[in-house]
Design an enzyme around this catalytic site. Structure first.
Site, short mmCIF file in Angstrom:
data_model
loop_
_atom_site.label_atom_id
_atom_site.label_comp_id
_atom_site.label_asym_id
_atom_site.label_seq_id
_atom_site.Cartn_x
_atom_site.Cartn_y
_atom_site.Cartn_z
N SER A 146 0.98 -1.29 0.15
CA SER A 146 0.06 0.07 0.07
C SER A 146 0.77 1.29 -0.13
CB SER A 146 -0.79 -0.05 1.33
OG SER A 146 -1.44 1.21 1.61
N TYR A 205 -1.50 -0.94 10.68
CA TYR A 205 -1.86 -1.55 9.37
C TYR A 205 -0.62 -1.35 8.61
CZ TYR A 205 -3.35 -1.70 4.64
OH TYR A 205 -3.70 -1.98 3.35
N LYS A 212 2.35 -4.00 6.55
CA LYS A 212 2.71 -3.90 5.29
C LYS A 212 4.36 -3.88 5.21
CE LYS A 212 -1.29 -4.56 3.45
NZ LYS A 212 -1.60 -5.75 2.78
P1 NAD Z 1 -10.72 -7.20 1.08
O1 NAD Z 1 -10.98 -7.31 2.70
O2 NAD Z 1 -11.80 -6.86 0.24
O3 NAD Z 1 -9.98 -8.55 0.57
C1 NAD Z 1 -9.24 -9.40 1.44
C2 NAD Z 1 -9.91 -11.01 1.35
O4 NAD Z 1 -8.90 -11.68 2.41
C3 NAD Z 1 -11.20 -10.80 1.97
O5 NAD Z 1 -12.00 -11.75 1.01
C4 NAD Z 1 -10.85 -11.63 3.38
O6 NAD Z 1 -12.12 -12.63 3.68
C5 NAD Z 1 -9.70 -12.47 2.99
N1 NAD Z 1 -8.90 -12.97 4.30
C6 NAD Z 1 -8.56 -11.91 5.40
N2 NAD Z 1 -7.86 -12.63 6.14
C7 NAD Z 1 -7.72 -13.80 5.71
C8 NAD Z 1 -7.34 -15.03 6.36
N3 NAD Z 1 -6.32 -15.00 7.19
N4 NAD Z 1 -7.19 -16.03 5.71
C9 NAD Z 1 -7.87 -16.39 4.45
N5 NAD Z 1 -8.54 -15.16 3.75
C10 NAD Z 1 -8.46 -14.13 4.48
O7 NAD Z 1 -9.68 -6.30 0.95
P2 NAD Z 1 -9.05 -5.47 -0.61
O8 NAD Z 1 -9.37 -4.15 -0.94
O9 NAD Z 1 -9.40 -6.59 -1.61
O10 NAD Z 1 -7.72 -5.53 -0.37
C11 NAD Z 1 -6.77 -6.73 -0.81
C12 NAD Z 1 -5.20 -6.34 -0.29
O11 NAD Z 1 -4.86 -5.08 -0.95
C13 NAD Z 1 -5.16 -6.24 1.42
O12 NAD Z 1 -4.00 -6.82 1.68
C14 NAD Z 1 -5.23 -4.84 1.53
O13 NAD Z 1 -4.37 -4.38 2.59
C15 NAD Z 1 -4.42 -4.24 0.13
N6 NAD Z 1 -4.88 -3.17 -0.12
C16 NAD Z 1 -5.95 -2.35 -0.05
C17 NAD Z 1 -6.21 -1.17 -0.57
C18 NAD Z 1 -7.82 -0.59 -0.58
O14 NAD Z 1 -8.03 0.52 -0.86
N7 NAD Z 1 -8.63 -1.56 -1.05
C19 NAD Z 1 -5.22 -0.21 -0.60
C20 NAD Z 1 -3.84 -0.82 -0.51
C21 NAD Z 1 -3.75 -2.03 -0.25
N1 UFG Z 2 -13.00 10.93 3.40
C1 UFG Z 2 -14.07 11.62 3.68
N2 UFG Z 2 -14.99 11.21 4.09
C2 UFG Z 2 -15.34 9.70 4.12
C3 UFG Z 2 -14.32 8.73 3.83
C4 UFG Z 2 -13.12 9.57 3.31
O1 UFG Z 2 -13.76 12.80 3.37
O2 UFG Z 2 -16.43 9.39 4.64
C5 UFG Z 2 -11.77 11.24 2.63
C6 UFG Z 2 -10.61 10.89 3.83
O3 UFG Z 2 -10.34 12.02 4.64
C7 UFG Z 2 -9.52 10.96 2.45
C8 UFG Z 2 -10.07 10.69 1.23
O4 UFG Z 2 -11.38 10.73 1.57
O5 UFG Z 2 -9.11 12.36 2.36
C9 UFG Z 2 -9.77 9.30 0.87
O6 UFG Z 2 -10.06 8.25 2.16
P1 UFG Z 2 -10.23 6.91 2.16
O7 UFG Z 2 -10.89 6.35 3.35
O8 UFG Z 2 -11.32 6.39 0.90
O9 UFG Z 2 -8.97 6.11 1.88
P2 UFG Z 2 -7.31 6.43 2.40
O10 UFG Z 2 -6.68 7.33 1.39
O11 UFG Z 2 -7.71 6.87 3.92
O12 UFG Z 2 -6.79 5.01 2.70
C10 UFG Z 2 -6.86 4.16 1.82
C11 UFG Z 2 -7.17 2.76 2.36
C12 UFG Z 2 -5.90 2.37 2.70
C13 UFG Z 2 -4.83 2.62 1.90
C14 UFG Z 2 -4.42 3.83 1.14
C15 UFG Z 2 -3.55 3.73 0.37
O13 UFG Z 2 -8.03 2.68 3.18
O14 UFG Z 2 -5.90 1.17 3.35
O15 UFG Z 2 -5.79 3.99 0.56
O16 UFG Z 2 -3.29 4.81 -0.49
F1 UFG Z 2 -3.45 2.14 2.68
#
Ligand code: NAD
Ligand code: UFG
Length: 334
Positions: A124, A148, A152
């Site tokens: 991330s 978190y 990572k």
């Molecule tokens: P998500 O929660 O939708 O998907 C993660 C999946 O992993 C889920 O289906 C959950 O059931 C499964 N899981 C969690 N723990 C597990 C375990 N112990 N054993 C087996 N399955 C397990 O999340 P996502 O948005 O698809 O994110 C995927 C990856 O990308 C994560 O590692 C997250 O940290 C990373 N990531 C996500 C974002 C974002 O904004 N969505 C941003 C940066 C990084």
């Molecule tokens: N925000 C609002 N209102 C809301 C939710 C979010 O104003 O209800 C704003 C936040 O303050 C921020 C922007 O929208 O300025 C984006 O916020 P998100 O919560 O959608 O995303 P973040 O940037 O906080 O974080 C996301 C994932 C993290 C990941 C990161 C990587 O949640 O897990 O992107 O860039 F690490």
């Protein structure tokens, strides 16, 4: 070629599964449904047009993972599984180390046992911490500011140590920026359990009338319009980035960190106005105080992905907003 997707039923894993099937890979999905629903399997199969092997279980069960790798002749792994809510990680840090770091150790032990040395890992942009300069490039110092992010970083560093220990290992660490949007069919999407904490799923639920108003967390930042700026990337582009990363992984060795973003920053208000334009919905807004732990603005330098993976994002903010809206029934758990 058989590829294991851990967390393959989640938001990013399910979209990536579609891109990988389209690119000709055979997939095995392993998930414990802690943050996804079993119906996702049917949806993936329906869009992919073919059956997908699925294993229900927890990644911390290293024997199960090892058996899955062996029985399915797995050649490489994309490791999505993990917990991802920053606020929750501050409240329950040990759950995050247990689930994220322990999962990764268990997976890597099973991979070592089966002589599989190719992995793509979901990292991330949060690992960059407070920006020393922008856009963040992959050489920007890393410094997590919450548990978190620290999980990572730990996993990134474990993978680097592994690559240093044995030249046959290839670890591709993908640092995602802000994935939003959904598959064009409207049959997959972001379906968080409970009230969403991220902007786009919250916005969709406000537009649907399910939640009253969008709280904008801070309107006094030193940004273009005072609201937070992020680099939003369409989840379909992100999924295609994994196909490119997998191809790169099979021809390279060593440890590589690569940003997946668009290189453009968008403010909360800009995103809301684009959403209103493409959906023809008026979004009620509350300007509230800043959310603890939020950074004012950041975005990606994307040239490394272009150079190494020959990949770049193609879809724009309108595509992201429209597809998120079209997948709303999934977001609100029918
Ligand atoms: P998500 O929660 O939708 O998907 C993660 C999946 O992993 C889920 O289906 C959950 O059931 C499964 N899981 C969690 N723990 C597990 C375990 N112990 N054993 C087996 N399955 C397990 O999340 P996502 O948005 O698809 O994110 C995927 C990856 O990308 C994560 O590692 C997250 O940290 C990373 N990531 C996500 C974002 C974002 O904004 N969505 C941003 C940066 C990084
Ligand atoms: N925000 C609002 N209102 C809301 C939710 C979010 O104003 O209800 C704003 C936040 O303050 C921020 C922007 O929208 O300025 C984006 O916020 P998100 O919560 O959608 O995303 P973040 O940037 O906080 O974080 C996301 C994932 C993290 C990941 C990161 C990587 O949640 O897990 O992107 O860039 F690490």
């Amino acid at each position: 070629m058989n590829i294991l997707l851990t967390g393959g039923c989640g938001y990013i894993g399910s979209h990536t599964a579609i891109s990988l099937v389209n690119a000709g890979y055979d997939l095995i999905l392993l998930d414990n449904f802690s943050n996804s629903e079993t119906c996702v399997i049917d949806r993936i199969q329906k869009i992919a047009g073919k059956p997908i092997i699925f294993v229900e279980g927890d990644l911390r069960d290293s024997n199960l993972v090892s058996k899955t790798l062996k029985d399915n002749n797995i050649r490489g792994v994309i490791h999505f599984a993990g917990l991802k809510a920053v606020g929750e990680s501050v409240k329950n840090p040990i759950d995050y180390f247990d689930n994220n770091v322990q999962c990764s150790i268990s997976l890597l032990q099973a991979m070592i046992k089966n002589n599989i040395k190719k992995i793509v890992f979901s990292s991330s942009a949060t690992v960059y911490g407070i920006p020393q300069y922008l856009p963040y490039d992959e050489n920007h110092p890393t410094s997590a500011i919450n548990p978190y992010g620290r999980t990572k970083l730990h996993i990134e560093e474990m993978l680097k140590d592994l690559a240093n220990s044995d030249p046959e290992w290839t670890s591709i660490v993908l640092r995602y920026f802000n994935p939003v949007g959904a598959h064009k069919s409207g049959n997959l999407g972001e379906a968080p359990k409970g009230i969403p904490s991220n902007l786009m799923p919250y916005l969709v639920q406000v537009a649907s009338g399910y939640l009253g108003a969008l709280n904008i967390f801070g309107s006094d930042y030193g940004t273009r319009d005072g609201t937070g700026e992020r680099d939003y990337i369409h989840v379909t582009d992100l999924a295609e980035g994994h196909v490119a990363a997998l191809q790169f992984m099979f021809r390279e060795q060593g440890w590589h960190a690569i940003n997946l973003g668009t290189g453009k920053s968008t403010s909360v208000l800009e995103l809301v106005h684009t959403f209103e334009k493409v959906t023809n919905k008026k979004i009620p807004l509350n300007l509230t105080s800043r959310r603890a732990g939020d950074l004012p603005a950041y975005f990606a330098k994307v040239s490394k992905a272009k150079n190494l993976l020959n990949w770049e994002a193609k879809l724009n903010l309108e595509d992201m907003c429209l597809s998120a809206w079209q997948s709303r029934k999934i977001s609100i758990h029918e």
